[in-house]
Write a protein that holds these residues in place. Structure first.
Motif, mmCIF file in Angstrom:
data_model
loop_
_atom_site.group_PDB
_atom_site.id
_atom_site.type_symbol
_atom_site.label_atom_id
_atom_site.label_comp_id
_atom_site.label_asym_id
_atom_site.label_seq_id
_atom_site.Cartn_x
_atom_site.Cartn_y
_atom_site.Cartn_z
ATOM 1 N N LEU A 8 0.833 -1.204 0.000
ATOM 2 C CA LEU A 8 0.000 0.000 0.000
ATOM 3 C C LEU A 8 0.865 1.249 0.000
ATOM 4 O O LEU A 8 0.671 2.156 -0.823
ATOM 5 C CB LEU A 8 -0.924 0.001 1.221
ATOM 6 C CG LEU A 8 -1.704 1.297 1.484
ATOM 7 C CD1 LEU A 8 -2.651 1.585 0.333
ATOM 8 C CD2 LEU A 8 -2.462 1.216 2.798
ATOM 9 N N LEU A 9 1.834 1.316 0.910
ATOM 10 C CA LEU A 9 2.675 2.504 0.996
ATOM 11 C C LEU A 9 3.571 2.655 -0.224
ATOM 12 O O LEU A 9 3.914 3.769 -0.622
ATOM 13 C CB LEU A 9 3.533 2.435 2.269
ATOM 14 C CG LEU A 9 2.767 2.493 3.600
ATOM 15 C CD1 LEU A 9 3.739 2.365 4.768
ATOM 16 C CD2 LEU A 9 1.959 3.767 3.721
ATOM 17 N N PRO B 169 6.803 9.768 -2.212
ATOM 18 C CA PRO B 169 7.474 9.855 -0.910
ATOM 19 C C PRO B 169 6.802 10.796 0.091
ATOM 20 O O PRO B 169 6.588 10.401 1.239
ATOM 21 C CB PRO B 169 8.889 10.309 -1.286
ATOM 22 C CG PRO B 169 9.102 9.734 -2.645
ATOM 23 C CD PRO B 169 7.763 9.830 -3.330
ATOM 24 N N PRO B 170 6.453 12.046 -0.279
ATOM 25 C CA PRO B 170 5.790 12.906 0.721
ATOM 26 C C PRO B 170 4.445 12.339 1.179
ATOM 27 O O PRO B 170 4.129 12.356 2.378
ATOM 28 C CB PRO B 170 5.604 14.235 -0.022
ATOM 29 C CG PRO B 170 6.628 14.212 -1.102
ATOM 30 C CD PRO B 170 6.709 12.780 -1.529
ATOM 31 N N VAL C 48 0.683 9.447 4.979
ATOM 32 C CA VAL C 48 -0.195 8.306 5.241
ATOM 33 C C VAL C 48 0.355 7.466 6.404
ATOM 34 O O VAL C 48 -0.414 7.011 7.263
ATOM 35 C CB VAL C 48 -0.348 7.446 3.970
ATOM 36 C CG1 VAL C 48 -1.084 6.147 4.279
ATOM 37 C CG2 VAL C 48 -1.093 8.232 2.896
ATOM 38 N N ALA C 49 1.664 7.285 6.433
ATOM 39 C CA ALA C 49 2.259 6.540 7.544
ATOM 40 C C ALA C 49 1.994 7.242 8.865
ATOM 41 O O ALA C 49 1.672 6.601 9.878
ATOM 42 C CB ALA C 49 3.767 6.383 7.321
ATOM 43 N N TRP C 50 2.095 8.568 8.880
ATOM 44 C CA TRP C 50 1.824 9.347 10.100
ATOM 45 C C TRP C 50 0.383 9.145 10.558
ATOM 46 O O TRP C 50 0.126 8.935 11.745
ATOM 47 C CB TRP C 50 2.100 10.817 9.822
ATOM 48 C CG TRP C 50 2.028 11.707 11.034
ATOM 49 C CD1 TRP C 50 3.040 12.008 11.890
ATOM 50 C CD2 TRP C 50 0.877 12.397 11.517
ATOM 51 N NE1 TRP C 50 2.594 12.846 12.877
ATOM 52 C CE2 TRP C 50 1.272 13.110 12.675
ATOM 53 C CE3 TRP C 50 -0.447 12.492 11.081
ATOM 54 C CZ2 TRP C 50 0.384 13.901 13.405
ATOM 55 C CZ3 TRP C 50 -1.340 13.276 11.809
ATOM 56 C CH2 TRP C 50 -0.923 13.967 12.951
ATOM 57 N N VAL D 269 12.550 7.077 0.871
ATOM 58 C CA VAL D 269 12.429 8.195 1.816
ATOM 59 C C VAL D 269 13.702 8.236 2.659
ATOM 60 O O VAL D 269 14.343 7.203 2.881
ATOM 61 C CB VAL D 269 11.198 8.030 2.739
ATOM 62 C CG1 VAL D 269 9.909 8.134 1.948
ATOM 63 C CG2 VAL D 269 11.252 6.721 3.501
ATOM 64 N N PRO D 270 14.105 9.406 3.122
ATOM 65 C CA PRO D 270 15.323 9.483 3.961
ATOM 66 C C PRO D 270 15.080 8.845 5.319
ATOM 67 O O PRO D 270 13.983 8.939 5.882
ATOM 68 C CB PRO D 270 15.576 10.985 4.078
ATOM 69 C CG PRO D 270 14.244 11.619 3.843
ATOM 70 C CD PRO D 270 13.527 10.732 2.867
#
Length: 201
Positions: A4-5, A10-11, A16-18, A51-52
């Motif tokens: 899903l992710l 990336p932004p 969404v993860a947050w 992502v970093p």
């Protein structure tokens, strides 16, 4: 969760993860939401360079902190109310009392264990635990939990981290319950010893 992710930019992936992580700790549906899977996915995508790593850790830590704050405030607003009694009438009084007095370690430990991550802050607020006591246990632990899982997932295979977190999710509620039982036994013995001592006049 990784699939899903992985479909997001990336932004948007970080946003969404947050949201997932905040909901996992802050809402009762967090009992079923895969919070650790999100952290594992963030570490894996950091390893791939999507992502970093620093950004992933910062987002994860921020979300973990916000989620636990929401959960605590939810419980604090219902302090003394019969919310938990709906699930097990009459059985929450003792855990409520123990968490209110000795719950700093339960809050810190619950952060690492599955559904306890959602329920322990609520129960702490409902028990009337002072905010400073809750925050001093919860804030560093939430940040450490998020940073640890993202970093480990960056360096290790995601399958290994998932297996470990799955075992922790099963063992977590049992460990928290055992800790509360030990605290209750110790307190009962101290009371018995105090009553057994002769009164000095």
């Amino acid at each position: 969760m990784s699939d899903l992710l992985g479909q997001l930019s990336p932004p948007l992936l970080l946003v969404v993860a947050w949201v997932f992580l905040v909901a996992e700790a802050g809402l009762l549906v967090g009992v079923a939401l895969p919070g650790t899977s999100v952290l594992v996915a963030l570490g894996y995508f950091s390893h791939l360079g999507v992502v970093p790593l620093g950004g992933a850790i910062a987002v994860a830590a921020c979300a973990a902190v916000v989620g636990t704050q929401i959960s605590y405030l939810w419980g604090r607003r219902r302090e003394g109310a019969p919310s938990f009694h709906r699930f097990a009438p009459g059985r929450w009084d003792r855990p409520r009392e123990l968490l209110g007095k000795y719950g700093r370690w339960a809050v810190a430990g619950g952060q690492w264990f599955g559904s306890a991550r959602t329920l322990t802050p609520r129960l702490a607020g409902w028990a009337g635990m002072p905010y400073r006591t809750f925050a001093t246990a919860s804030l560093p632990t939430a940040c450490a939990w998020a940073a640890t899982l993202v970093t480990l997932s960056y360096h290790l295979a995601p399958e290994i981290i998932q297996q470990v977190t799955t075992h922790l999710a099963v063992a977590g509620p049992a460990l928290v319950a055992a800790w509360l039982l030990v605290a209750w036994v110790v307190r009962a013995r101290l009371r018995a010893q105090a009553k057994a001592q002769p009164t000095v006049r």
